[in-house]
Design an enzyme around this catalytic site. Sequence first.
Site, PDB file in Angstrom:
ATOM      1  N   ASP A   7      93.302  71.886 -75.665  1.00 36.56           N
ATOM      2  CA  ASP A   7      94.771  71.848 -75.811  1.00 36.56           C
ATOM      3  C   ASP A   7      95.200  72.261 -77.219  1.00 36.56           C
ATOM      4  OD1 ASP A   7      93.426  69.383 -76.537  1.00 36.56           O
ATOM      5  OD2 ASP A   7      95.392  68.548 -76.962  1.00 36.56           O
ATOM      6  N   GLU A  71      93.474  66.254 -76.916  1.00 32.04           N
ATOM      7  CA  GLU A  71      93.160  65.765 -78.271  1.00 32.04           C
ATOM      8  C   GLU A  71      94.419  65.629 -79.102  1.00 32.04           C
ATOM      9  OE1 GLU A  71      92.218  66.096 -82.577  1.00 32.04           O
ATOM     10  OE2 GLU A  71      93.406  67.422 -81.359  1.00 32.04           O
TER      11      GLU A  71
HETATM   12  C1  LIG Z   1      88.754  68.847-102.530  1.00 34.69           C
HETATM   13  C2  LIG Z   1      89.525  69.489-101.482  1.00 34.69           C
HETATM   14  C3  LIG Z   1      89.081  69.157-100.104  1.00 34.69           C
HETATM   15  C4  LIG Z   1      90.119  69.613 -99.211  1.00 34.69           C
HETATM   16  C5  LIG Z   1      89.699  69.583 -97.817  1.00 34.69           C
HETATM   17  C6  LIG Z   1      90.716  70.233 -96.968  1.00 34.69           C
HETATM   18  C7  LIG Z   1      90.062  70.960 -95.884  1.00 34.69           C
HETATM   19  C8  LIG Z   1      90.901  71.081 -94.692  1.00 34.69           C
HETATM   20  C9  LIG Z   1      90.083  71.583 -93.595  1.00 34.69           C
HETATM   21  C10 LIG Z   1      90.250  71.170 -92.365  1.00 34.69           C
HETATM   22  C11 LIG Z   1      91.295  70.180 -91.977  1.00 34.69           C
HETATM   23  C12 LIG Z   1      90.749  69.148 -91.059  1.00 34.69           C
HETATM   24  C13 LIG Z   1      91.308  69.320 -89.712  1.00 34.69           C
HETATM   25  C14 LIG Z   1      90.637  68.404 -88.747  1.00 34.69           C
HETATM   26  C15 LIG Z   1      91.056  68.647 -87.355  1.00 34.69           C
HETATM   27  C16 LIG Z   1      92.402  68.085 -87.099  1.00 34.69           C
HETATM   28  C17 LIG Z   1      92.784  68.201 -85.675  1.00 34.69           C
HETATM   29  C18 LIG Z   1      94.133  67.547 -85.502  1.00 34.69           C
HETATM   30  O1  LIG Z   1      95.133  68.094 -85.864  1.00 34.69           O
HETATM   31  N1  LIG Z   1      94.162  66.337 -84.968  1.00 34.69           N
HETATM   32  C19 LIG Z   1      95.360  65.548 -84.801  1.00 34.69           C
HETATM   33  C20 LIG Z   1      94.991  64.358 -83.955  1.00 34.69           C
HETATM   34  C21 LIG Z   1      96.099  63.362 -83.728  1.00 34.69           C
HETATM   35  C22 LIG Z   1      95.540  62.120 -83.032  1.00 34.69           C
HETATM   36  C23 LIG Z   1      97.219  63.933 -82.889  1.00 34.69           C
HETATM   37  C24 LIG Z   1      95.832  65.096 -86.175  1.00 34.69           C
HETATM   38  O2  LIG Z   1      97.047  65.101 -86.398  1.00 34.69           O
HETATM   39  O3  LIG Z   1      95.036  64.739 -87.048  1.00 34.69           O
END
Ligand SMILES: CCCCCCCC/C=C\CCCCCCCC(=O)N[C@@H](CC(C)C)C(=O)O
Length: 342
Positions: A7, A71
């Site tokens: 999704d 998700e």
């Molecule tokens: C020192 C700097 C480090 C910076 C790290 C930043 C890297 C960012 C890379 C990836 C981001 C992480 C994304 C993870 C997946 C998120 C999926 C998502 O959007 N999930 C929803 C779930 C919710 C229950 C609706 C969310 O809002 O988290």
Amino acid sequence: MILAHLDVVPAPPEGWDVPPFSGEERDGYIYGRGTLDDKSCVIGVLQALELMLKRGYKPKRSFYIGLGHDEEVSGHNGAMKIVERLQSRGVKLLFVLDEGLAVLDGVIQGVKRPVALIGTTEKGSITLNLTVNQPPGHSSMPPEETSIGILSAAVSRLERNPLPNMFGVGPEASMFEQLAGEFAFPLNVMMANLWLFSPIISRVLERTPSSNAIVRTTTAITIFNAGVKSNVIPRMARATVNFRIHPGQTVTEVLDIVRNTISDERVEISVLNSFDPLPISPFDESNFGYQTLQRTIHSVFSAAPVAPGVCIGNTDSRHFVNLTDSIYRFSPFKMKSEDLSR
Ligand SMILES: CCCCCCCC/C=C\CCCCCCCC(=O)N[C@@H](CC(C)C)C(=O)O
């Protein structure tokens, strides 16, 4: 067990370079809603399976693939049902791999080489509704304070008073220690000696949104609603605020801080949903899951050192905590700083 989800979040029609569901390829990038989150992982898993079948590959051990369909709305009917089914069969998993961190290229300031971060934990979350009810009226006779004014002041207090910088009390410190050799002098010395330099490093990290997200519980005002007519003072104003909780804090602690910061009884605070930060999965040399993942990453992104990190977003894998203590979040693609807003 390998997880991914099918999704995507909704795509408003405006503001796109190409139609959001076209999957158009341009300049080496595939454009479309959900390309990163999480179609790339879904396609990666399916293509790998296809290739292994074609080659007649026989895995040494059994494995599961779990493709969720909800998700983005917490995984109640996808991941949670998969977990229920596995639990009813008495299955225990050696490790879980889900979407999450990635190979970061130029994202961590001061690090030249791309680095692969495996999420060994993920932040908790709490979403609050803040509601103010005040007598409605005509705009020609406004009271001193309206529901909108009271709510705006509360929301503004939250933005102006971020939760404390927790750098050094959470697993993000291990990430910088392991990556210390990737920084140039004097940052390499500072990262290798966080016991001494963490007060300085913590201040530097809070300057950009992506690194600020790993040093503290973040506050994001995501919805704000009030009023329907320009000459009517509305009875109700409501805002939704989402906090992503640093591994060193809990839902209860965040709620207490938020109540103190708002400090106005006219603002009713209700919890829409919440969960604590996830346990930290092992990343030592004897851990099969982490080591397998590290070896695999090295075989594809050979130049990238691998380190444990904190996943700042949430994933379906959080529902699997009763099936294994080894949960890793890694999406196998390179991410540059300009990609963070994609
Ligand atoms: C020192 C700097 C480090 C910076 C790290 C930043 C890297 C960012 C890379 C990836 C981001 C992480 C994304 C993870 C997946 C998120 C999926 C998502 O959007 N999930 C929803 C779930 C919710 C229950 C609706 C969310 O809002 O988290």
